[in-house]
Design a protein around this motif. Structure first.
Motif, PDB file in Angstrom:
ATOM      1  N   ILE A  81      36.306  31.403  27.444  1.00  0.00           N
ATOM      2  CA  ILE A  81      37.372  32.156  26.768  1.00  0.00           C
ATOM      3  C   ILE A  81      38.672  32.089  27.572  1.00  0.00           C
ATOM      4  CG2 ILE A  81      38.102  34.470  26.053  1.00  0.00           C
ATOM      5  CD1 ILE A  81      35.154  35.045  25.338  1.00  0.00           C
ATOM      6  N   ARG A  82      38.552  32.159  28.892  1.00  0.00           N
ATOM      7  CA  ARG A  82      39.771  32.021  29.715  1.00  0.00           C
ATOM      8  C   ARG A  82      40.395  30.648  29.498  1.00  0.00           C
ATOM      9  NH1 ARG A  82      39.644  31.871  35.117  1.00  0.00           N
ATOM     10  NH2 ARG A  82      41.704  32.721  35.450  1.00  0.00           N
ATOM     11  N   ALA A  83      39.544  29.642  29.362  1.00  0.00           N
ATOM     12  CA  ALA A  83      40.054  28.272  29.254  1.00  0.00           C
ATOM     13  C   ALA A  83      40.695  27.998  27.901  1.00  0.00           C
ATOM     14  CB  ALA A  83      38.925  27.274  29.510  1.00  0.00           C
ATOM     15  N   THR A  84      40.169  28.633  26.854  1.00  0.00           N
ATOM     16  CA  THR A  84      40.633  28.247  25.511  1.00  0.00           C
ATOM     17  C   THR A  84      41.262  29.392  24.729  1.00  0.00           C
ATOM     18  OG1 THR A  84      38.412  28.653  24.665  1.00  0.00           O
ATOM     19  CG2 THR A  84      38.929  26.404  25.293  1.00  0.00           C
ATOM     20  N   GLY A  85      41.267  30.595  25.287  1.00  0.00           N
ATOM     21  CA  GLY A  85      41.915  31.710  24.596  1.00  0.00           C
ATOM     22  C   GLY A  85      40.918  32.560  23.840  1.00  0.00           C
ATOM     23  N   PRO A  86      41.403  33.688  23.275  1.00  0.00           N
ATOM     24  CA  PRO A  86      40.520  34.593  22.547  1.00  0.00           C
ATOM     25  C   PRO A  86      39.790  33.873  21.419  1.00  0.00           C
ATOM     26  CG  PRO A  86      42.679  35.586  22.835  1.00  0.00           C
ATOM     27  CD  PRO A  86      42.783  34.165  23.305  1.00  0.00           C
TER      28      PRO A  86
ATOM     29  N   GLN C  51      45.105  40.501  33.228  1.00  0.00           N
ATOM     30  CA  GLN C  51      43.897  40.382  32.424  1.00  0.00           C
ATOM     31  C   GLN C  51      43.401  38.947  32.403  1.00  0.00           C
ATOM     32  OE1 GLN C  51      42.081  42.668  31.659  1.00  0.00           O
ATOM     33  NE2 GLN C  51      43.058  44.453  30.769  1.00  0.00           N
ATOM     34  N   LEU C  52      42.520  38.644  31.474  1.00  0.00           N
ATOM     35  CA  LEU C  52      41.934  37.308  31.420  1.00  0.00           C
ATOM     36  C   LEU C  52      42.984  36.218  31.286  1.00  0.00           C
ATOM     37  CD1 LEU C  52      38.770  37.239  29.132  1.00  0.00           C
ATOM     38  CD2 LEU C  52      38.900  37.183  31.613  1.00  0.00           C
ATOM     39  N   PRO C 418      39.201  45.860  23.519  1.00  0.00           N
ATOM     40  CA  PRO C 418      39.501  44.432  23.364  1.00  0.00           C
ATOM     41  C   PRO C 418      38.318  43.530  23.746  1.00  0.00           C
ATOM     42  CG  PRO C 418      41.338  45.566  24.390  1.00  0.00           C
ATOM     43  CD  PRO C 418      40.184  46.537  24.383  1.00  0.00           C
ATOM     44  N   GLY C 419      37.454  44.009  24.636  1.00  0.00           N
ATOM     45  CA  GLY C 419      36.278  43.214  24.997  1.00  0.00           C
ATOM     46  C   GLY C 419      36.634  41.904  25.686  1.00  0.00           C
TER      47      GLY C 419
END
Lengths: 97, 156, 553
Positions: A81-86, C51-52, C418-419
């Motif tokens: 998820i960090r690499a490609t976004g939400p 954040q992330l 937001p999870g």
């Protein structure tokens, strides 16, 4: 020993970055430098520590990747998820009605 | 360690023992009468966990009280300082020691600290800038600044 | 004039100086004068997280009240500094997800132009004070709780003694018999009531969620109005001095209250309070009057004859009739209604609003609700003062912007943090679960038949999605790289608050959606006529629901 890359967030804008073989901190995980052993991983962290002092990044850490295709991909969902976004589309993309 | 007092960097007369004798709370409680009989100025060094209630009105017998911040995130000394100033009438030097950072100085000053051991060559400039950053206050504290509400009622 | 707290020169000075102070702190961080360790608490005190994906800025919306002009600025900020949307939170705030550190001082400057800020929306400080989102409008309230929330906001803002507490600290205020602010899961809950015609407060301490959820204990039944701030200061001082600092998971005041026992904790507070109650924190009537002046009711029209236009329209339009039944609420002023604005479209992200929606709401509020909007802790919005005759127009206007889903309080009105899609602390995703459940339970007739049902989802043990007080609570966890979801039943945030019980073994992402649906089916079969889910659960206990979920399948 898993294969690893080092990731962090940029200090100035917070965006996710990875250390590339060029020494640049880049946004594409697929272009990141892969460490195949503990010594190489240590070296990645060492170079990240320099980047902290240079005020480029904050919070570097190693992430496990698979590099079967030659291009690293994150193992854990969080790093994917960090690499490609939400994984969810923000409101204006799905609320046209 | 430079000492910042009244906005300027000064020599610390307690550093070499010329100003008087500094004791811990434990020493004070064990030897109170003996220490008083020596008739020299006394300083008291407090840890964040020390109960200032055990000093109580004796606070006024000290020329210096120093409270340690083992980490700048430890907020207990702010309460200790206010109690010494506001409850026990201490009006001598109240010194912050330990991890004393520029961005905590105004909170410390508001709680009654008036001297700071600060490991920074620009301490005096830092202090002047830090305590001038916010010029209005919402709540009463050890510095006895008039609050926004009090000013509003005075103006009304 | 809109009934919000209007800054005077001194209030404005503080916020502007705070922006300049933070600009300097950011400069010092970017130049290397401050390390990340030193800078982190400073940025958190201004609501800025890392954040992330980026920095996230949480903007304070004190007690959830925001004017139309302020909402337009939030929309402009979403466009200029973010990606055209924002996320309303369970603490009546708004978060922006894609913020750059270097732009934050400019963003805060823009906010300050409309008397807004991000002060104390994070960090180990007294956080933004929350209150009843219907305050000043609800038919059942004794007084406008925002008056006291504002008094507490001022006292707590940049409080020099309490800026490095053991842990974060949340205060909520109500002035109504109905608890719409979840008082009992706050560090302090303050409830206004009256004794012999004089106002005073019930003071509850030590509630909270997180990994050790607890219901707050009442330590004072009736605190005179004059003593509100001195009593709060006594509580905070006891906590600041005696709260645990050795373990962040045991540092909240609930642990101190629990370890000492409520009676012993109360005794310490009373002893401290006895020393300071006659001091400068006394709250004179003139000061309450000064703050009350800002919350004068708007210039309501005198509507002696009830306006039945909306009733007539409802008769011919069942969709409007449904929205009226579900998304409007009794107002204290005859001829007016409170309108709930749902931010929970089927399959949407709970609490998200686009910049266009924010602008639309500002326009609707300006035209129909005396410029006022509220943010609820359930991640919806409210138009507090709408004339009944305008309800149909408001419904249509909201509907044009996807803001009229008639589901407030129902099963698809899901609270979700937001999870792992956004949050660096999360162990699992929450939003996709909320989307899947609201899609599965989308049928409006079925939802209305289910009645009041609070489904609340957190993506980690910190419980920002309030799962402990969900009628159905869902907690997302991770094991061996797989997300899985724990189900709790029977929580409730109201005056009769309870914590949900873990019902059995956990579910996969797909399985949790099925499980929620099965719970609703079981409830329908088990309820007595008119019995709400929470009442049925309290009557029946977990057994029949366990049976439904885990019967040999």
């Amino acid at each position: 020993m898993t294969t690893q890359v080092v990731s962090a967030n940029r200090l100035d804008n917070g965006r996710v970055v990875y250390l590339a073989p060029s020494g640049q901190w880049i946004g594409a995980l697929s272009e990141a430098e892969v460490a195949h052993d503990a010594t190489a991983a240590e070296s990645l962290l060492h170079r990240a520590a320099t980047a902290i002092i240079d005020r480029l990044i904050v919070g570097p850490y190693l992430i496990s990747v698979t590099a079967a295709t030659g291009r690293p991909q994150a193992e854990r969902l969080r790093e994917q998820i960090r690499a490609t976004g939400p994984t969810v589309a923000p409101a204006h993309h799905d609320r046209a009605a | 360690m430079p000492l910042l007092k009244n906005g300027t960097v000064t020599a610390d007369p307690w550093h070499d023992g010329t100003a008087g004798l500094i004791v811990t709370l434990e020493q004070w409680r064990a030897q109170r009468d003996t220490l008083l009989a020596r008739n020299v100025p006394l300083g008291l060094r407090l840890a964040p966990s020390d109960d200032v209630e055990t000093v109580g009105d004796d606070a006024r017998r000290f020329a210096l009280i120093a409270i340690d911040f083992p980490a700048f995130t430890d907020g207990r000394p702010y309460s200790s300082a206010r109690l010494l100033r506001e409850r026990y009438g201490y009006d001598g030097e109240l010194r912050a020691t330990g991890q004393v950072l520029r961005d905590q100085l105004s909170f410390m000053q508001r709680c009654g600290f008036d001297a700071f051991e600060i490991a920074n060559p620009n301490a005096a400039q830092d202090f002047a800038a830090a305590v001038g950053e916010i010029s209005v206050v919402y709540q009463p504290a050890g510095d006895r600044e008039p609050t926004i509400a009090a000013s509003a009622h005075r103006a009304a | 004039m809109v009934a919000i707290y209007h800054y005077d020169d001194a209030d404005r000075t503080l916020v502007r100086e705070r922006v300049a102070q933070f600009r300097d702190q950011v400069d010092r961080r970017l130049s290397g004068a401050l390390t990340e360790e030193e800078f982190r608490p400073l940025r958190l005190m201004n609501g800025l997280y890392l954040q992330l994906h980026a920095y996230m800025l949480r903007v304070a919306i004190p007690y959830g009240t925001v004017s139309a002009d302020q909402m337009r600025v939030l929309a402009a900020i979403a466009r200029r500094y973010d990606r055209d949307y924002g996320h309303f939170t369970t603490r009546q705030n708004i978060q922006f997800n894609w913020i750059k550190l270097e732009e934050t001082p400019d963003l805060l400057h823009d906010l300050a132009q409309v008397d807004m800020h991000a002060i104390q929306t994070s960090g180990n400080v007294i956080r933004n004070v929350t209150a009843d989102h219907y305050a000043g409008a609800a038919a059942d309230e004794l007084d406008d709780s925002r008056i006291y929330a504002e008094i507490i906001r001022q006292w707590s803002t940049l409080h020099p003694e309490f800026s490095f507490l053991p842990r974060k600290f949340k205060i909520a205020v109500t002035a109504s018999a109905t608890d719409r602010a979840a008082l009992k899961v706050h560090d302090i809950g303050v409830r206004l009531h009256e004794r012999d015609g004089a106002p005073g407060f019930e003071v509850m301490v030590g509630g909270g969620q997180g990994r050790t959820p607890m219901i707050a204990k009442t330590i004072r039944d009736f605190l005179p109005e004059h003593d509100l701030l001195s009593y709060l200061e006594a509580i905070l001082r006891v906590y600041n001095r005696q709260g645990r600092r050795d373990n962040k998971y045991k540092a909240r005041i609930k642990i101190l209250v629990h370890d000492l026992g409520a009676a012993a904790f109360a005794a310490k507070v009373e002893a401290e309070w006895a020393e300071i109650k006659d001091g400068p924190l006394g709250l004179p009537e003139a000061e309450v009057a000064r703050i009350r002046h800002h919350f004068q009711p708007p210039a309501f029209r005198d509507l002696d004859a009830p306006n039945s236009l909306h009733v007539a329209k409802a008769r011919i339009d069942p969709a409007f009739a449904r929205w009226l039944r579900i998304n409007t609420h009794a107002h204290k002023q005859p001829g007016y209604a409170i309108v709930d604005v749902s931010l929970k479209p089927v399959g949407g992200i709970p609490g998200d609003a686009t910049a266009d929606q924010m602008d639309a709401l500002a326009d609707i509020a300006a035209q129909y609700s005396f410029d006022e909007i509220r943010v609820t802790h359930t991640q919806n919005l409210v138009l507090p003062h709408v004339e009944e005759g305008a309800l149909h127009a408001v419904w249509q206007a909201l509907g044009r912007h996807g803001l009229a889903t008639p589901n407030v309080g129902l099963a698809s009105d899901i609270i979700s943090c937001p999870g792992m899609d956004y949050c660096s602390l999360a162990t699992a995703r929450s939003i996709p679960i909320a989307q899947a459940i609201s899609t599965r339970l989308a049928d409006l007739d079925a939802q209305e038949d289910l009645g009041v049902l609070g489904i609340k989802i957190s993506g980690c043990i910190n419980a920002c999605g309030h799962h402990h007080v969900g009628h159905i609570g869902i907690l997302g966890l991770e094991k061996n790289g797989q997300e899985y979801y724990q189900l709790t039943l029977g929580g409730d945030p109201g005056a009769d608050a309870s914590l949900g019980e873990v019902i059995g073994k956990s579910f996969s992402a797909g399985g949790i959606v099925d499980a929620v649906e099965k719970i609703t089916v079981a409830y329908r079969a088990l309820r007595t006529p008119g019995e709400a889910f929470i009442d049925a659960y309290r009557r029946l206990g977990p057994a029949p629901f366990k049976e439904t979920l885990y019967a040999a399948a």
